[in-house]
Design a protein around this motif. Structure first.
Motif, mmCIF file in Angstrom:
data_model
loop_
_atom_site.group_PDB
_atom_site.id
_atom_site.type_symbol
_atom_site.label_atom_id
_atom_site.label_comp_id
_atom_site.label_asym_id
_atom_site.label_seq_id
_atom_site.Cartn_x
_atom_site.Cartn_y
_atom_site.Cartn_z
ATOM 1 N N ASP A 122 3.520 11.352 -5.089
ATOM 2 C CA ASP A 122 4.762 11.090 -5.828
ATOM 3 C C ASP A 122 5.168 9.623 -5.713
ATOM 4 N N GLU A 123 5.074 9.106 -4.507
ATOM 5 C CA GLU A 123 5.437 7.707 -4.301
ATOM 6 C C GLU A 123 4.489 6.762 -5.031
ATOM 7 N N LEU A 140 6.757 0.186 -10.637
ATOM 8 C CA LEU A 140 7.532 -0.951 -10.135
ATOM 9 C C LEU A 140 6.658 -2.193 -9.926
ATOM 10 N N MET A 191 0.861 -1.173 0.000
ATOM 11 C CA MET A 191 0.000 0.000 0.000
ATOM 12 C C MET A 191 0.903 1.231 0.000
ATOM 13 N N VAL A 192 0.848 2.024 -1.046
ATOM 14 C CA VAL A 192 1.660 3.235 -1.169
ATOM 15 C C VAL A 192 0.712 4.338 -1.616
ATOM 16 N N ILE A 193 0.654 5.469 -0.883
ATOM 17 C CA ILE A 193 -0.444 6.411 -1.085
ATOM 18 C C ILE A 193 -0.026 7.852 -1.323
ATOM 19 N N GLU A 194 1.187 8.218 -0.949
ATOM 20 C CA GLU A 194 1.621 9.608 -1.167
ATOM 21 C C GLU A 194 1.716 9.810 -2.689
ATOM 22 N N GLN A 198 5.507 6.630 -8.510
ATOM 23 C CA GLN A 198 6.765 5.894 -8.634
ATOM 24 C C GLN A 198 6.541 4.391 -8.467
ATOM 25 N N PHE A 199 5.717 4.033 -7.505
ATOM 26 C CA PHE A 199 5.533 2.609 -7.203
ATOM 27 C C PHE A 199 4.678 1.901 -8.264
ATOM 28 N N ASP A 209 3.501 -5.009 -10.368
ATOM 29 C CA ASP A 209 2.950 -5.746 -11.498
ATOM 30 C C ASP A 209 1.516 -5.324 -11.806
#
Lengths: 262, 262, 262
Positions: C55-56, C63, C50-53, C59-60, C65
Motif C-alpha cells: 500500500d505504501e 509522490l 526505499m518504501v516496500i510495503e 502511495q509513494f 519523481d
C-alpha cells in the motif's frame, strides 16, 4: 524557555558509561541502514544484534539491554514482529526507542507509529517533519527528508514528550532533546552528514543504547546526539566528500574520548 | 593432539585455485552483512549472488558452485527457502556451508540449525559459543558475540565434525579447523575485526567458496580462514580505526598473492 | 548505424538539471545494494527513499519523481508490491526504470520481468546477458554477471527499445543507450568497478532519476551512464583496490562538475 547547551563533561561521563557497559542493542531497523547502524554501535563500543522473526524478536528483546524500532522499510510482517518485541521489552523493563521515519507522509506507517507511541517508548528520535507529524501537526516532509528546521518542531517535541513520557530528540542543524520540562541543545556536525544514508537512523540506535544507561535519561539521550555530532565534526575535517566521510566518521566514533569532550 | 599450523605455501596453493576457478557462490545470508559479504567475495575473485525466493533458490543452488546458509536474520519464510536450496544443492552434489549465527541463544534458529545439520553441510563456521551450542553444549553467547575463546570449543568442534561429516571452523583470536581427526590452526588477524560487522559472516562465505575447490577440504577451509586473517593483519597496519579498516581490508584481499603467503 | 559519442557539454547540461531538481527517487531494489544505491543518489544530489510495503509503495510512487524496479532479490511478496507501485507511477505519469538482474537465468524473475515490460518502463538498464534475455534471445549470464560484451546485445537493445518504447541502456566496458532509432555510446569507467557490488544496480537508480528530467530521454539516460563512468575513471586513479574505490567513487560523484565534463 531557552534550551541549555549540553556540556562536554556531561557528555564525557555518559560516554564512559557507554564504553563500560557496552549495551547489547536489539535493532529492528530498516533494510537500508542496518550495516551502518551496526558499525556505528560497534565503533562506540556497544554490541548490536538484529533479530526479526516474531518469536525470536520477542525472546531477544528480553535479553538485550535496549530495543530500537525504526519504521523506514516497514512491512505488515515486520510490524507484527516489532509489536511483539516492544511488548516483551516493556514486560522485562527494557527501554525501547522509536525512530518514526517518514511518519505523516505514508498512511500505513503513520498508523503503526501512533499505535507504537501508546506503548510508551523511552525515547523518540526524528527530524522536524517527523516529530511534527507524530505530534499530530502537519510535518511536510519530502520522502525521508525534513523540509523544516529543528527549531520549528521544538514546541511539538515538548508537547509530545510531556504526553508520551518519552525523551524526544528532534535533530537537524542543531539537535534539541527534551523531556517536556527541560530541553538540551547539541551543536556540531555538518551538512555533509545529510549526504550519507543512515546518519539519522544510526543516531537513533545510539539513542536507544544511551537510554539503557543509568542516570538522567535527558542527559543520556543528549549525550548520544553529542557523540554523533562530535564525530561528524571531526570526520568532516578529514574527508573529501560523503564517500571518505563514512570511514572517517566511524574512526572518529571509535577514537572519541574524554579529551574530545573538552 | 596439538593442531598443526597451516603453512603459507598450502594457503597460496588454495588461493591460486580460488582465483582460477572464481567460484559462483549462492549466498543466503543475513540482512546486515550482504553487501560486505559480496564485496569480500568479489575482492578475492569469486562471484557472489544472493537469490532468496524459494523456487529460485532451489533452481540457483544447482547452478552455483557453492551455497552459504547464514541464519543471522532468519525468518520462517527464509528458512523454507534455505531448506529448498540445501536439498537442491545436495541433489546436484554442490557443497553447502552453515554459519549458525547466535544458535543456542534463540529457539527458532536453534531448531532450524539442528534440522539443517542433519542435511550434511560440507563445512560449518562459527565462534566458540555457537560451535558449543550446535554441538549440544552450553555456549553462553551474548547476542551474536562469543563469550568464550576458540580453544574452549575445540573438543566440541572435533566431536561435531566427526558426527556431522563437516569440516568445522571455530574462529576467534586463533582459528581452528578440524575434520574430527586432524586439526589446523590459523593465526593472525586483529581484535579490531570484531568492531566491524560481518567479518565472521563474510569468512563463512569464503569458507563456502573454498569448500567447492578440489583437494583437501580441511586445508581448503583453513586457507579461507588464512586469507581473511592475513588481509586483516595487513589492513590493521594501514588504518586508523574500524571505519578505515574496511576499505583497507578489501584492498588487501584483492592484493593477496603468493608473496603475501610467504 | 554507428553510435554517437555523448559529448561532455551534453552530460554537463543534464548534471546541472539533476542537481537543480534533486529528484526524489523511489527505489524498490535488491537487499544487497540498497545502502550503496542510496549513497550514490545522495552524492549526486538526488533524494532516495526505499518504501516496500504494497500500500505504501503504491502511495509513494505517486509522490516521488521516479521509480526504480530492480529484481535482484525478488520475492513473491515484493513482486506484488512492485506491480502496485508501477501501476501507481503510471497513473500519476511518473517514469519508472527496470533493472532486470539475472533475467533469463531464473524462472520466477524472468516471468516477472516480462510482465513488467508490458507496463511500459521509461528506461531499462542491464548488462549484455540481461538485455539479450529480456529481448528473448539466449543471454548466457553467470549468476548476476554477464558473459557477453555490450556490443553483442546492441541489436537486441535496439529491438527491445523499439518494441517497448523504453530507452534501453546496455552497459559494460562501453555503455550503449538507444531508443531504437538513435544510439549513444559512453566510454570510461574501469574493470575494477566489476569487483564492487552494486555499481550496475546503482547506475540503474541514477538512470531512473535521469529519466525524470526534462529534455531528451535518450540524452538524459546516457548522461546518467556518463556520470557513473566519469566518477569511476576519477576514483580508480585515487584508490588501491576495490575497498578504497568505493569512498573515492562517492567523493568523485559528489564533486562532479562542469569542469569534469570538459
Amino acid at each position: 524557555m531557552q534550551p541549555d547547551l549540553l556540556s562536554g563533561p556531561q557528555a564525557a561521563a555518559v560516554l564512559t558509561q557507554f564504553r563500560t557497559r557496552s549495551p547489547l542493542v536489539h535493532c529492528m531497523t530498516n533494510e537500508v541502514v542496518q550495516t551502518f547502524t551496526a558499525n556505528v554501535l560497534l565503533a562506540l563500543g556497544a554490541s548490536p544484534a538484529m533479530v526479526i522473526e516474531p518469536d525470536e524478536a520477542a525472546q531477544f528483546a528480553r535479553l538485550a539491554d535496549a530495543l530500537l524500532i525504526n519504521i523506514g522499510t516497514l512491512t505488515r510482517e515486520r510490524a507484527g514482529a516489532m509489536l511483539a518485541a516492544i511488548e516483551s521489552a516493556n514486560q522485562a523493563g527494557r527501554p525501547w526507542t522509536l525512530d518514526p521515519v517518514a511518519v505523516g507522509a505514508l498512511d500505513f506507517r503513520t498508523g503503526f507509529a501512533r499505535e507504537a507511541l501508546a506503548l510508551r517508548p523511552a525515547a523518540i528520535r526524528g527530524n522536524a517533519s517527523e516529530i511534527l507529524a507524530l505530534a499530530g501537526e502537519r510535518g511536510g516532509g519530502r520522502g525521508v527528508d525534513s523540509t523544516q528546521r529543528a527549531e520549528a518542531a521544538l514546541s511539538a517535541a515538548r508537547e509530545l514528550a510531556g504526553r508520551s513520557g518519552a525523551v524526544v530528540a528532534v535533530t537537524g542543524e542543531v539537535d534539541y532533546v527534551t523531556d517536556g520540562e527541560r530541553t538540551l541543545a547539541v551543536r556540531g556536525g555538518d551538512v555533509l552528514m545529510t549526504r550519507v544514508v543512515g546518519t539519522g537512523c544510526a543516531l537513533s540506535a545510539v539513542v536507544a543504547a544511551c537510554a539503557s544507561l543509568p542516570g538522567s535519561q535527558l542527559e543520556n539521550v543528549a549525550a548520544g546526539c553529542w557523540m554523533m555530532k562530535r564525530a561528524g565534526s571531526l570526520a568532516v575535517t578529514r574527508c573529501a566528500g560523503p564517500g571518505s566521510f563514512t570511514p572517517a566518521f566511524l574512526d572518529a566514533l571509535y577514537q572519541l574520548n574524554r579529551e574530545a569532550c573538552a
